[in-house]
Design an enzyme around this catalytic site. Structure first.
Site, PDB file in Angstrom:
ATOM      1  N   PHE A  62       0.827  -1.202   0.000  1.00 36.80           N
ATOM      2  CA  PHE A  62       0.000   0.000   0.000  1.00 36.80           C
ATOM      3  C   PHE A  62       0.862   1.253   0.000  1.00 36.80           C
ATOM      4  O   PHE A  62       0.567   2.237  -0.663  1.00 36.80           O
ATOM      5  CB  PHE A  62      -0.891  -0.046   1.243  1.00 36.80           C
ATOM      6  CG  PHE A  62      -1.787   1.139   1.434  1.00 36.80           C
ATOM      7  CD1 PHE A  62      -1.311   2.310   1.985  1.00 36.80           C
ATOM      8  CD2 PHE A  62      -3.113   1.074   1.064  1.00 36.80           C
ATOM      9  CE1 PHE A  62      -2.136   3.404   2.185  1.00 36.80           C
ATOM     10  CE2 PHE A  62      -3.954   2.159   1.256  1.00 36.80           C
ATOM     11  CZ  PHE A  62      -3.462   3.318   1.812  1.00 36.80           C
ATOM     12  N   GLY A  63       1.953   1.225   0.747  1.00 33.65           N
ATOM     13  CA  GLY A  63       2.807   2.389   0.914  1.00 33.65           C
ATOM     14  C   GLY A  63       3.466   2.353   2.281  1.00 33.65           C
ATOM     15  O   GLY A  63       3.409   1.342   2.983  1.00 33.65           O
ATOM     16  N   ASP A  80      -4.046 -12.692   1.217  1.00 34.83           N
ATOM     17  CA  ASP A  80      -2.635 -12.304   1.336  1.00 34.83           C
ATOM     18  C   ASP A  80      -2.124 -12.580   2.759  1.00 34.83           C
ATOM     19  O   ASP A  80      -1.471 -11.737   3.369  1.00 34.83           O
ATOM     20  CB  ASP A  80      -2.447 -10.833   0.967  1.00 34.83           C
ATOM     21  CG  ASP A  80      -0.990 -10.511   0.625  1.00 34.83           C
ATOM     22  OD1 ASP A  80      -0.230 -11.460   0.326  1.00 34.83           O
ATOM     23  OD2 ASP A  80      -0.610  -9.330   0.668  1.00 34.83           O
TER      24      ASP A  80
END
Length: 840
Positions: free
Chosen positions: A535-536, A649
């Site tokens: 995501f970051g 995930d």
């Protein structure tokens, strides 16, 4: 013949004679039945057909007495595991070597001492001169008529302290008989002790442990046709285990189980009900016991209070809503047995138990969830939840009710006692309370009116204006958020989108100011950075009230970031579980998109597990706790939440650890919602992490609950071994971790997989259990893998498990992918989350 030769021959015969008579073969001491002409003497044992059990004479450790009993044959431990004793109240002297167990002229089994006095007898009602006794492989010692085959007497109808597979406990209402377990007086004295185990006469029945036959020490909660409600470890899939049978014609209610030959339950001399199991080539170990904590002790909190276990060890009692401690002084000292009393009298009580239709507001019902239901329930006719509630509301004697699937409508008319709050599961209880307890009393209204009069119109007007301005500002932020999602909905036609109508409205989330986030993270300082995900970046922050937070910031160059942001923000706000990370809110300001979470001080599991220096900090107890936490979190996603969610995930870097090393599943950017009627789906956009993706998903885009099960299996093997599946090597072979684990398992060397940093500080049975479950979860075909309810059950209990099948892909290079470079996003510093792959 020379004299020397004759001498040698005579000496040889003499040697053989000595060998056969002084050192007899073990098998000559075993017999397979007792008849009128063949008694059981000391030095002999009666064996079952498969040599699982044997009957014989034994002397407990440090005892001067001798008994006839049944025990498991060839125990691993030094002491016999005795499951039944004949003469427990009339022991033989340890010096009496002439005692025998024989069949008398009337067909009874008789235990005779050395002087041929009867010490114990079966006392069958109808004499038989053709009876014989044999021992079955289930441990049942049976006296039968050899001609008719009729069973004249059997130990299963006269239990001692042990409950064996296929045996029964219960009662007969017609004859008044009770089939109960009775503890030994001490560990070395099998005479009757203080504790008994049996079934209650309630409908539905429950299992009870009594002290001195009357005082309750522990109870299982009512039977719902698949399990006892007060035993969280019993899941409906525990069908290989317990069965409760009501025979109306015979008048019997009995409980039995079938979990395999080397499994038994017994009541110890201290009053603890234990289930023990023995695997091949291992010693006996305790698979379950009760009571196992202070909360499980009967009535520890007294009436109208519930017990809750905090952090596995600490116990606390709390009054139910509308009740206060009966004695605040005793309560403050930790003596809760006095319980609680009602704070506000019911309208029913004021009207002397008649219908509350005249005067005052009607009593109402308050719901309390995840409970072990109180004792002394009554089953009443209503067959659905609504009619059950109406029945209780119309009867003032009903102070609480619960509708349970598999049972029906249960009501309570007396004090509510022995209530326990579970972390998850349990039942809903509806408690009758006075109207004011739920909506506020008249005194509160008077205070509000008085304050309003004193404050005056000016102050109220000022507060109203301030509220309006604050609401307008908040509405603006919510509108911006809604508009932002509307743009995404219009611009994104992917089949992987979550349907907006199924999800939490974003307006229900807390909306944080961007300036607040800048202050909290020190302008997103590099010193505050916790890590990097697909995501970051993630930053540590601190709010003005001192609360620590984790701020996930959308990376501008993350190709899938916007969709992940939307997915995670809406989805995780709908999910609440102790094993899922908690989303506190979000912030959207111009191009900045932020998600704000509770702070996890111990970072992620991979921070410890794959670091050579830090993984020693993960003791086996901590690892086992993490495994359980993750398993229960996935079970919640798959079966227990309001949505049916596939995570897609699951990996070590997405398992966060709080201050007490409790596991929290995070990163729901790739999650998908499933409808109840759909078991699998197909996508052209495969997302996840190589090494954790199931074969059918990686190669064909087919995913289901079993995809998460596969990922969990990989994670489980990593936690046990301390090795990464993606970078595993063994003696220069490119075996995957899964293949290596299976090879060790197939060669009966599973414990060699254990992380060497644990040395010998682990429970071998728990490790083997985890490896078995890990291999079952990572089987190539989804249909062979267990479901998460089955996984949680296998991890929590020593039950029979299927054998895992050999994995098809032995090397990491066997399964190759073409990765599209533009579709790869970094997952962490040591592994990548792939957002699109194609098999070849």
């Amino acid at each position: 013949m020379h004299a020397k030769d004759r001498y040698c021959r005579v000496l040889g015969f003499f040697s053989i004679f000595v060998l056969f008579h002084c050192f007899p073969s073990p098998c000559c001491c075993a017999i397979y039945n007792i008849t009128s002409s063949q008694a059981l003497s000391q030095g002999q044992t009666l064996l079952s057909a498969s040599k699982i059990f044997e009957v014989g004479f034994f002397t407990p450790t440090n005892s001067g007495n001798k008994y006839v009993g049944i025990w498991f044959n060839k125990p691993i431990s030094t002491s016999k595991v005795v499951v039944w004793v004949a003469n427990k109240e009339n022991p033989l002297a340890v010096t009496d070597s002439a005692a025998t167990l024989t069949i008398g002229s009337n067909g009874n089994l008789n235990l005779l001492d050395g002087k041929e006095n009867s010490v114990w007898s079966t006392d069958i009602p109808v004499p038989s001169n053709t009876s014989f006794a044999e021992l079955f492989d289930n441990g049942n010692f049976v006296l039968k008529d050899s001609i008719s085959g009729q069973v004249l007497w059997q130990t299963f109808e006269h239990p001692s302290d042990t409950f064996l597979s296929k045996a029964k406990i219960g009662f007969n209402v017609k004859t008044g008989e009770r089939f109960v377990l009775t503890s030994w007086k001490t560990e070395t004295d099998p005479s009757p002790g203080n504790f008994t185990v049996g079934l209650s006469h309630q409908r539905p029945p429950q299992a009870l442990v009594w002290i001195n036959g009357s005082t309750r020490r522990w109870r299982s909660g009512p039977w719902d046709n698949t399990k006892f409600l007060g035993v969280p470890q019993m899941y409906p899939i525990y069908l290989s285990g317990f069965k409760l049978t009501d025979d109306v014609d015979q008048g019997t209610t009995t409980l039995s189980f079938d979990i395999g030959d080397y499994y038994h339950m017994f009541i110890s001399s201290e009053g603890v009900l234990k289930a023990k199991k023995k695997e091949k080539d291992t010693d006996w170990y305790t698979a379950w016991q009760a009571p196992n904590s202070t909360c499980e002790a009967y009535g520890v909190c007294g009436p109208y209070a519930f017990c809750k276990t905090i952090e596995l060890e600490s116990t606390v009692c709390k009054c139910l809503k509308g009740f206060v401690p009966k004695s605040k002084e005793e309560w403050s000292k930790g003596n809760w047995t006095g319980g609680c009393v009602r704070r506000t009298k019911l309208l029913c009580e004021k009207n002397n138990g008649s219908s509350a239709s005249s005067g005052g507001k009607k009593d109402r019902f308050w719901k309390k969830s995840t409970l072990k239901l109180p004792d002394f329930y009554t089953l009443v006719p209503p067959v659905d939840a609504d009619s059950c509630g109406r029945w209780c509301r119309s009867n003032c004697s009903c102070i609480a009710f619960a509708f349970v699937d598999g049972i029906g409508c249960l009501i309570w008319s007396n004090d509510l006692i022995d209530i326990q709050e579970f972390p998850d599961g349990g039942q809903d209880l509806f408690l009758r309370l006075a109207h004011s307890e739920l909506v506020g009393g008249q005194q509160l209204k008077k205070v509000i009116i008085s304050l309003a009069a004193i404050c005056g119109t000016a102050i109220l007007g000022g507060l109203f204006l301030a509220w309006c301005r604050l609401r307008a500002k908040q509405d603006g932020k919510i509108k911006d958020t809604m508009n932002y999602f509307d743009l995404i909905e219009k611009s994104d036609n992917s089949r992987d989108n979550l349907r907006r109508k199924e999800l939490h409205d974003p307006s229900e989330l807390a909306i944080f100011e961007y300036d607040t986030m800048l202050v909290a993270t020190n302008n997103f300082s590099i010193s505050n950075k916790l890590g990097q995900g697909g995501f970051g970046p993630v930053y540590k922050g601190k709010l003005k009230d001192g609360k620590e937070i984790a701020v996930k910031r959308l990376s501008c160059n993350s190709g899938q970031g916007i969709e992940e942001f939307k997915n995670e923000m809406i989805l995780i706000s709908k999910l609440q579980h102790r094993s899922l990370v908690k989303l506190m809110g979000c912030c959207i300001y111009e191009e900045e998109k932020l998600l704000i979470y509770e702070f996890m001080p111990n970072k992620s599991l991979d921070f410890f597990l794959f670091d050579p220096r830090r993984r020693s900090e993960l003791s086996w107890a901590t690892r086992f706790k993490i495994i359980h936490g993750v398993a229960k979190g996935i079970l919640y996603l798959h079966r227990d939440s309001c949505l049916r969610v596939i995570h897609r995930d699951l990996k070590a870097s997405n398992i966060l650890l709080d201050a007490k090393m409790n596991a929290k599943i995070s990163d729901f950017g790739l999650a998908r919602i499933f409808e109840e009627t759909i078991d699998l789906a197909n996508t052209q956009r495969v997302v996840g992490t190589l090494g954790y993706m199931s074969p059918e998903y990686a190669m064909g885009g087919i995913f289901s609950e079993k995809s998460d099960v596969y990922s969990f299996g990989v994670l489980l093997l990593e936690i046990v071994s301390g090795k990464k599946n993606n970078s595993f090597h063994y003696r220069d072979q490119q075996l995957s971790l899964i293949a290596h684990a299976w090879q060790l398992w197939s060669e009966c060397r599973p414990l060699e997989l254990i992380d060497e940093t644990l040395a010998d500080s682990y429970c071998s049975s728990e490790v083997i259990r985890c490896i078995d479950v890990g291999l079952l979860c990572t089987q190539d075909h989804a249909i062979d893998r267990p479901t998460m309810p089955q996984v949680v059950l296998m991890l929590s209990n020593e039950i029979d498990r299927p054998k895992p099948k050999q994995p098809l892909f032995y090397s990491q290079g066997s399964l190759k992918f073409d990765l599209k470079p533009q579709s790869v996003t970094k997952g962490s510093t040591n592994e990548a989350t792939i957002s699109m792959i194609e098999g070849r």
